[in-house]
Design a protein around this motif. Structure first.
Motif: not given
Length: 274
Positions: A23-28, A262-264
């Motif tokens: 999920r982190f990889i996809e969101a970022s 921190d994705v943003q």
């Protein structure tokens, strides 16, 4: 001034589950819209192993054809444990590692096999084909009593097998440039990647000062003090980080951005510099 080509990478940490990593990889957008020259993956903090062992995250990043740089610590490891980790990383397709002594944990006793990063570097060199990066400190390691001591141990890391240096973050660019001159004079001639830590909150500022062992430069503190809200502080902190990245890139020095997952933050910086 045209910027010289230099590697630009990011540091991230593994989550506790495979799904959370995905999920982190996809969101970022790491591996799709964001393709750094390397992705540095932390292994442990404060002397404790991360419960989210990095293997799953490394595997997912490798599938996206990214160059992964796992951290490998030795202070609390045995040779058998290090050998197993080297075999697993090699199996996953990893080509290089960042060899570190590791943070001291006063509730845990070192094994005695790898009391310094140099010992670990030498062992990795003897027992694998992996390329090895080592840590460096533009403001000296907190345990170094002089620049003579600092440069002696830094040179020892290179002589043991390190082929590149990754630095601790430093908020004073002239200090970084002076350090680059020092290692050049000391005939330490390997590629350098400088860590850049965006100061996005009061908590991050406090963490940075604790890790550095001294307050932020007064000029920077004054600049951050202008912020009236957390969002304003975040914006200033990101702008400071961008300015530092540009300054380093202009002279051909590599950069590693501490993202704290921190994705943003990652997307904001990447959109600006790319």
């Amino acid at each position: 001034m045209a910027m010289m080509t230099s590697p630009l990478g990011i540091e991230i940490s593994p989550a506790t589950t495979s799904l959370a990593n995905q999920r982190f990889i996809e969101a970022s957008g790491i591996g799709t819209t964001i393709r750094p020259d390397f992705v540095s993956v932390t292994w442990s903090a404060g002397g404790k192993d991360n419960p989210g062992k990095p293997y799953d995250l490394i595997q997912q990043l490798e599938r996206n054809q990214l160059q992964v740089l796992p951290h490998l610590t030795g202070l609390y490891k045995t040779p058998t444990a290090i050998t197993q980790e080297l075999h697993e990383l090699t199996r996953l397709g990893v080509k290089r590692v960042l060899a570190l002594r590791g943070d001291v944990n006063h509730h845990q006793r070192p094994t005695g096999y790898f009391p310094h990063a140099t010992n670990l570097i030498r062992y990795i060199k003897q027992h694998s084909q992996l390329k090895i990066a080592a840590a460096a400190y533009p403001e000296r390691h907190p345990e170094s009593d002089s620049w003579g001591t600092e440069l002696f141990y830094l040179r020892a890391k290179v002589q043991a097998g390190a082929t590149e240096l990754f630095t601790q973050f430093c908020f004073d660019v002239p200090t970084i440039f002076r350090w680059l001159d020092r290692i050049h004079i000391a005939d330490i001639r390997v590629p350098v990647v400088v860590g850049v830590l965006p100061l996005t909150s009061q908590t991050r500022i406090q963490q940075a000062e604790i890790m550095l062992g001294h307050p932020l430069p007064m000029e920077l503190k004054n600049r951050l003090a202008v912020a009236q809200t957390e969002s304003e502080l975040r914006a200033i902190g990101i702008q400071v980080a961008l300015e530092q990245i540009y300054s380093l890139q202009r002279v051909g020095v590599g950069v590693q951005i501490y993202t704290f997952n921190d994705v943003q933050l990652l997307q904001t910086i990447w959109k600006t510099i790319k």
